[in-house]
Scaffold this active site. Structure first.
Site, PDB file in Angstrom:
ATOM      1  CB  SER A   1      -0.919  -0.087   1.218  1.00  0.00           C
ATOM      2  OG  SER A   1      -1.775   0.986   1.296  1.00  0.00           O
TER       3      SER A   1
ATOM      4  CG  ASP B   1      -7.467  -3.458  -1.519  1.00  0.00           C
ATOM      5  OD1 ASP B   1      -7.960  -2.538  -0.842  1.00  0.00           O
ATOM      6  OD2 ASP B   1      -6.248  -3.692  -1.573  1.00  0.00           O
TER       7      ASP B   1
ATOM      8  CG  HIS C   1      -5.578  -2.351   1.743  1.00  0.00           C
ATOM      9  ND1 HIS C   1      -5.285  -1.940   0.458  1.00  0.00           N
ATOM     10  CD2 HIS C   1      -4.721  -1.680   2.544  1.00  0.00           C
ATOM     11  CE1 HIS C   1      -4.304  -1.057   0.490  1.00  0.00           C
ATOM     12  NE2 HIS C   1      -3.945  -0.887   1.746  1.00  0.00           N
TER      13      HIS C   1
END
Ligand SMILES: *[C@@H]1O[C@H](CO)[C@@H](O)[C@H](O)[C@H]1NC(C)=O
Length: 392
Positions: free
Chosen positions: A166, A336, A367
């Site tokens: 991320s 996600d 995620h």
């Protein structure tokens, strides 16, 4: 006593000593204590950034089988409000930090400025507002390249690989775009849940924050730090968990959406003890801005953009200008809500020709599954290891 028997006894005793923390002990143990309890070497390094921050970088220099000839460095970069803990949360065989060490790699795990482990600065303390004056721009501009330089100095290696989750790979894009020569020091980047723009994000928390401009309101009220130390919140989380097991364990799931893949629920208390690890409110504000503006761009100072950037709007990070000598691998999840398939596709379409060596959509992943799911080892990490052998 016979020496052989003595040695065997010693081995048995030390194995038992090694595996001696309970889940609730792990919740209140340091990262070093947890890693050592599973029998791995662990070091804590302090990396000084060009702008004075002191980052804690954890290192597992090699795995259970000792040092191998393939002892090349890899930097693991955590996501938003997370920490190096994320890579060792799952047990050996499941957590990427342990898996890479057991493959013979020299594993370095960054803690970005402002999380619970990186609160040091040469001039400021975390009580000073100047300390919190950063967003992901600075993570890419200083934290990542300064840490890579430190690793290369320490190890004598000429290149390092990166695995980012991320925000951890978002920082790498910024380093590639803004730091001269950076791409020559990086052999391969595996991007888990890659992020650039977050226009199509379906996360309620962020959407509310962005739409209602809560970010600006909080800054206006004088808040600087986003979320207190995990220990301060622990009681609230445990209470919250008692009420709703599914939505439980961690404030980080409130931020990035609940996990969806197979998960070790027994270890929930360990998460509550270590997550979320915090960041600056300015960083959260920056995320809200790029959501509102639908652009991956530098922090928006409004009227002060002219002073900061010599132009009226913030410069946009143009991913078509990424160096074309990169070796990238993307892993993204259908479930996600933060790093959505639509936004990842936009990101992929901007990449220079030939840099994306592997792209993999995981059907049921949300995620946080990329770091915490029990099947990430077979679905994703095995592919990363295969590619490290080719590109690193
Ligand atoms: C789940 O966590 C518990 C507690 O740490 C551990 O004993 C168990 O082996 C873990 N299971 C897996 C599949 O990792």
């Amino acid at each position: 006593m016979n020496n052989i028997i003595k040695t065997i006894l010693l081995i048995v005793v030390s194995i038992q000593l090694v595996n001696c923390l309970t889940v609730s002990q792990e919740a209140s143990s340091s990262i070093e204590e947890i890693v050592a309890s599973y029998g791995y070497p662990i070091e804590k390094h302090s990396v000084l950034t060009t702008d004075g921050y002191i980052l804690t970088v954890h290192r597992i220099p090699f795995g259970k089988n000792g040092k191998t000839s393939n002892n090349k460095p890899i930097l693991l970069q955590h996501g938003l409000c997370d920490s190096s803990f994320t890579w060792i949360f799952n047990l050996p065989g499941y957590g990427l930090g342990y898996i890479l060490a057991d493959q013979g790699y020299d594993v370095w795990m960054i803690n970005f400025r402002g999380n619970a482990y990186s609160l040091g600065h040469t001039k400021f303390t975390d009580k000073d507002s100047a300390f919190w004056d950063f967003s992901f721009d600075q993570l890419g501009l200083y934290d990542t390249p300064n840490t890579i330089d430190y690793i290369l100095r320490q190890t004598g290696a000429t290149k390092c690989a990166i695995v980012g989750h991320s925000q951890g790979n978002q920082a790498a894009w910024i380093s590639f775009l803004r730091v001269a020569g950076f791409s020559n020091k990086v052999s391969y980047v595996a991007a888990l849940a890659p992020i650039s723009t977050i226009t199509n994000m379906r996360n309620d928390f962020f959407n509310v924050m962005a739409e209602l401009h809560v970010d600006g309101a909080l800054v206006g009220l004088g808040f600087q730090r986003f979320l207190p130390k995990p220990s301060t919140l622990r009681k609230e989380f445990i209470l919250y968990c008692g009420l709703c097991k599914r939505c439980c364990a961690t404030g980080i799931e409130m931020l990035v959406g609940p996990h969806n893949g197979p998960f070790n629920d027994t270890r929930n208390p360990v998460i509550s003890g270590h997550e979320p690890a915090g960041t600056s409110l300015k960083n959260m504000q920056h995320f809200s801005q790029i959501k509102r503006n639908k652009k991956f761009q530098m922090f928006d100072y409004g009227k002060d953009n002219q002073k900061m950037y010599k132009q009226s709007s913030p410069p946009v990070y143009d991913l078509t200008k990424l160096p074309n000598n990169l070796n990238l691998a993307f892993f993204y999840g259908k479930e996600d809500v933060l790093s959505t398939t639509t936004d990842v596709q936009i990101l992929i379409n901007q990449l220079p020709k030939g840099v994306l060596k592997h792209s993999q959509l995981v059907d049921n992943y949300a995620h946080i599954d990329f770091v915490w799911s029990l099947d990430a080892n077979t679905l994703i990490y095995s592919k990363i290891i295969e590619q490290l052998k080719v590109y690193h």
